[in-house]
Design an enzyme around this catalytic site. Structure first.
Site, PDB file in Angstrom:
ATOM      1  N   ASP A   1       0.816  -1.213   0.000  1.00 14.99           N
ATOM      2  CA  ASP A   1       0.000   0.000   0.000  1.00 14.99           C
ATOM      3  C   ASP A   1       0.853   1.268   0.000  1.00 14.99           C
ATOM      4  OD1 ASP A   1      -2.180  -1.650   0.067  1.00 14.99           O
ATOM      5  OD2 ASP A   1      -2.519  -1.452   2.213  1.00 14.99           O
ATOM      6  N   GLY A   2       2.086   1.169   0.467  1.00 14.34           N
ATOM      7  CA  GLY A   2       2.957   2.336   0.491  1.00 14.34           C
ATOM      8  C   GLY A   2       3.255   2.893  -0.883  1.00 14.34           C
TER       9      GLY A   2
ATOM     10  N   ASN B   1      -4.373   8.968   3.430  1.00 14.90           N
ATOM     11  CA  ASN B   1      -4.822   8.219   4.603  1.00 14.90           C
ATOM     12  C   ASN B   1      -5.270   9.132   5.733  1.00 14.90           C
ATOM     13  OD1 ASN B   1      -4.817   5.555   3.848  1.00 14.90           O
ATOM     14  ND2 ASN B   1      -2.820   5.081   4.718  1.00 14.90           N
TER      15      ASN B   1
ATOM     16  N   THR C   1      -9.292   2.370   7.531  1.00 11.57           N
ATOM     17  CA  THR C   1      -8.794   1.005   7.768  1.00 11.57           C
ATOM     18  C   THR C   1      -7.312   1.007   8.113  1.00 11.57           C
ATOM     19  OG1 THR C   1      -8.472   0.770   5.376  1.00 11.57           O
ATOM     20  CG2 THR C   1     -10.515  -0.085   6.298  1.00 11.57           C
ATOM     21  N   ALA C   2      -6.730   2.183   8.351  1.00  9.79           N
ATOM     22  CA  ALA C   2      -5.318   2.275   8.686  1.00  9.79           C
ATOM     23  C   ALA C   2      -5.161   2.597  10.170  1.00  9.79           C
ATOM     24  CB  ALA C   2      -4.645   3.327   7.795  1.00  9.79           C
ATOM     25  N   TYR C   3      -4.541   3.709  10.490  1.00 11.88           N
ATOM     26  CA  TYR C   3      -4.279   4.079  11.886  1.00 11.88           C
ATOM     27  C   TYR C   3      -5.586   4.253  12.664  1.00 11.88           C
ATOM     28  CZ  TYR C   3      -1.628   6.379  15.664  1.00 11.88           C
ATOM     29  OH  TYR C   3      -1.042   6.710  16.860  1.00 11.88           O
ATOM     30  N   ALA C   4      -6.614   4.789  12.021  1.00  6.99           N
ATOM     31  CA  ALA C   4      -7.884   5.030  12.708  1.00  6.99           C
ATOM     32  C   ALA C   4      -8.513   3.725  13.187  1.00  6.99           C
ATOM     33  CB  ALA C   4      -8.846   5.775  11.784  1.00  6.99           C
TER      34      ALA C   4
END
Length: 493
Positions: free
Chosen positions: A226-227, A315, A356-359
């Site tokens: 994803d990066g 993001n 769907t990442a840090y959150a």
């Protein structure tokens, strides 16, 4: 000013008809009469609603366009072929004047619908307004794509072979101009590849931070995790070309394609057979204390051109306490109105893609990327009742360090460009008009839920046994119990 609930439905309906009518007339001087935003039947309906009953629709139409309506017959009908030919033609695009309106669609700014020099959203003939069903968004090319940017995951030997195979196919089979980052050519393992040495001189290179890729790239292919997609978003701070992402990394939330049959998949996309997911981005602008002139300039021209200190993130933007041992104390404003103070480890302002990442790790809900929204999630708040909230994408969030805060805060944008937020500084966040158009492997729904299942094992558990199996177990269990009781009685005797 009366709110919508204070207005009766008839007045509201008439007001909206007038808005649509005057909007069509505003562009009349720039377009021919059949390109004013309405077909003949729609114009006639609006005229009936806005004019007196005794007004002749033919007369009104003649006054507006300067000629008579020959398409209407004596019975008040219209020639179907003429209506179909005039119905939402491609030339009916309405011009935008000045800056971009913040609430062009329902609750969010309308996305810029051209992606690079060649790509744009396919126009839907059934679209009555500028609001389009996200599920019907598909990619179309109004010019054949000639230039492609290939982004690969760095420091990963497993990506080298697919990278060489892809670049060679694009050069030899599709005759495309292939761009790569200059740092890619410095890879020692890649330069040892005999096949890559033959095509090395045919590649066009650029340097991040020095070369501007705006309007130079028609198409982007990402190889890795994803990066790679986050990096592609960072390279284009305005319109982003369509992105096709292959997952060769550990996670695949944003990379739905498999590399096994890349020739067939790429050919299908280049021919214009692809669904799109428009992943919204956040426009973040830092305002330093005392810089009032720059702040006023940015407010006056919000989205016309990106400010020098503005950053678009895919993001999230994270405000945290940094190395300080004290709790962060952050004031949160919504459209200029004070909402609350965040006391804890920090705050996450994320897009639906970033949900769907840090959150998600901080306890927030997961939002489909097509939902026009901004998510606000506290990081370890010093209050049990502080739950994550979702606000409309059209609003502007302002984050600043509280005057009574014991320490400053730190801000990072998609994990990059980390900088300190001092007392008196502020960070303003809103949805950008430049989304990232991601090409779907199947469609918006299938791709997203597949990523949840593969990446998070979402709702994965052992299946409950069906009723027949339960009844069999119950029956066998009761028989075993009766046998055991009989054996116990015989033992006692």
């Amino acid at each position: 000013m009366a709110c919508l609930s204070d207005i009766d439905l008839a007045t509201l309906h008439e007001h909206r008809l007038k808005q649509r009518w005057h909007y069509g007339l505003a562009n009349y001087s720039d377009y021919h009469h059949h390109q004013d935003g309405f077909n003949a039947m729609t114009r006639r309906c609006l005229e009936r609603s806005l004019h007196k009953p005794d007004t002749d629709p033919r007369k009104v139409q003649r006054d507006l366009n300067g000629n008579s309506l020959d398409a209407f017959d004596s019975s008040g009908g219209a020639d179907k072929s003429d209506l179909d030919n005039n119905c939402f033609a491609s030339g009916m695009q309405r011009q935008r004047s000045g800056t971009w309106p913040r609430t062009r669609s329902l609750n969010a700014p309308s996305p810029f619908q051209q992606f690079g020099p060649c790509g744009r959203i396919m126009k839907n003939s059934a679209m009555v307004m500028q609001i389009q069903d996200p599920a019907s968004q598909r990619l179309t090319w109004y010019k054949p794509p000639l230039t492609v940017l290939v982004i690969k995951k760095v420091s990963d030997a497993s990506v080298l072979a697919p990278f060489v195979q892809l670049v060679d196919w694009l050069l030899q089979e599709k005759n495309m101009v292939v761009w790569v980052e200059s740092a890619v050519l410095e890879d020692a393992h890649l330069n040892e590849d005999v096949k890559f040495k033959a095509i090395r001189e045919k590649l066009v290179t650029f340097k991040d931070g020095r070369d501007d890729l705006t309007d130079r790239i028609d198409f982007i292919v990402c190889l890795g995790g994803d990066g790679t997609l986050l990096y592609a978003s960072q390279l284009f701070q305005q319109s982003v070309p369509p992105v096709m992402a292959f997952h060769l990394g550990s996670l695949g939330f944003l990379t739905p394609f498999r590399f096994d049959n890349f020739e067939e998949q790429l050919t299908s996309v280049l021919e214009g057979h692809a669904a799109l997911t428009l992943r919204s981005r956040l426009r973040c602008v830092m305002h330093r204390k005392g810089d009032k002139r720059q702040e006023a300039k940015v407010e006056a021209n919000a989205d016309a051109r990106p400010a020098a200190n503005s950053i678009l993130v895919l993001n999230e933007v994270v405000i945290d306490r940094g190395p300080s041992p004290y709790l962060s104390n952050i004031d949160l404003f919504l459209d200029g109105k004070y909402i609350t103070s965040v006391q804890g480890d920090g705050l996450i302002v994320s897009t639906p893609t970033g949900s769907t990442a840090y959150a998600a790790a901080a306890g927030a809900s997961m939002i489909h990327p097509s939902v026009p929204a901004i998510m606000v999630t506290p990081i370890c708040p010093h209050s049990l009742s502080f739950r994550p909230i979702v606000v409309p994408a059209g609003v502007e969030l302002k984050v600043s360090v509280s005057p009574e805060s014991r320490n400053t805060s730190w801000v990072s944008f998609d994990g990059r460009n980390r900088q300190e937020l001092f007392h008196g500084d502020s960070l303003r966040v809103t949805t950008s008009i430049y989304p990232v158009p991601c090409i779907c492997a199947q469609d918006q729904i299938s791709d997203w839920f597949a990523s949840l299942a593969d990446g998070l094992h979402w709702n994965v558990r052992k299946r409950q046994k069906c009723l027949d199996e339960l009844s069999d177990l119950t029956a066998s269990g009761s028989e075993d119990t009766l046998d055991e009781m009989e054996n116990m009685k015989l033992y006692d005797i």
